[in-house]
Design an enzyme around this catalytic site. Structure first.
Site, PDB file in Angstrom:
ATOM      1  N   GLY A   1      23.162  51.110  15.683  1.00 28.43           N
ATOM      2  CA  GLY A   1      23.311  49.992  14.760  1.00 28.43           C
ATOM      3  C   GLY A   1      24.680  49.369  14.676  1.00 28.43           C
TER       4      GLY A   1
ATOM      5  N   GLU B   1      31.312  45.086  20.916  1.00 26.28           N
ATOM      6  CA  GLU B   1      31.398  45.573  22.298  1.00 26.28           C
ATOM      7  C   GLU B   1      32.856  45.816  22.695  1.00 26.28           C
ATOM      8  OE1 GLU B   1      28.730  46.448  23.525  1.00 26.28           O
ATOM      9  OE2 GLU B   1      27.139  45.187  22.729  1.00 26.28           O
TER      10      GLU B   1
END
Length: 223
Positions: free
Chosen positions: A14, A87
């Site tokens: 998540g 990311e």
């Protein structure tokens, strides 16, 4: 006091969902932020969550300069209270250095989200630098599960359903199978340490493991 915070965990825990929630929460309190991503699973400059949430973001490639981008916006009168960096494992060490500088010299909060280690269990350069520089690290509490039911802690790369341990560190893929793409596309799977060490992902396990024998004889008639 501004902070550099690194939110981390394995795939499917998540991280991108929390990144988008963090952006919503911060903006709801009249704070102005900017979103960044790198090699998102969608293949676009967007932060996407597997539960369906998405938001446009700036793409961070190897030549992206965080410091110049932020300072240029401030010089043009823009307000910036925080950065959401998804990311972040794919960022370079120098880019993480710039994020720390933005926190220290400009007083802007930076929230980074990313996984620690690659499919070979080696640290990503961006994650390594974040561990070294962040004011604090937060491990996400949502715990993905290995196919065996144990807590998944390791990321595995598979090709044609078979786990691989060699190859380029960065190859974009997802944990969800896309029926519109070839079966041979790169996919990722989260495993417990034991099954990662044994290179036994779900498809291999289903093909090789026999059902466990019950500790009693089911053929006996009831008395």
């Amino acid at each position: 006091m501004a902070e550099l915070v690194f939110f981390t965990g394995p795939m499917d825990c998540g991280k991108s969902t929390l990144a988008l929630q963090m952006h919503h929460t911060q903006s709801a309190h009249d704070r102005v932020g900017e979103l960044f991503t790198c090699h998102d699973r969608s293949g676009q400059a967007v932060i996407t969550s597997r539960i369906g949430l998405a938001a446009p973001a700036l793409e961070v490639d190897a030549d992206f300069d965080f410091w110049t981008t932020v300072v240029d916006r401030l010089h043009h009168g823009a307000r910036l209270d925080y950065l959401i960096c998804d990311e972040a494992q794919f960022y370079t060490a120098g880019q993480v250095d710039d994020l720390a500088r933005i926190v220290d010299d400009l007083g802007i909060d930076v929230f980074c989200f990313g996984i620690l280690a690659d499919f070979r269990t080696e640290l990503f350069p961006g994650s390594k630098r974040l561990v070294e520089l962040s004011d604090r690290m937060e491990t996400l509490q949502v715990q993905p599960l290995c196919w065996c039911g144990e807590r998944a802690t390791h990321n595995a790369r598979t090709i044609d359903g078979v786990m691989v341990t060699e190859g380029s560190q960065v190859v974009v893929g997802d944990t969800e199978l896309d029926p519109d793409r070839p079966v041979s596309e790169v996919r990722y799977e989260v495993l417990c340490r034991r099954h990662h060490r044994q290179q036994m992902n779900k498809s291999v396990a289903m093909a090789t493991l026999s059902p466990e024998v019950l500790p009693f004889d089911t053929s006996q008639e009831e008395l």
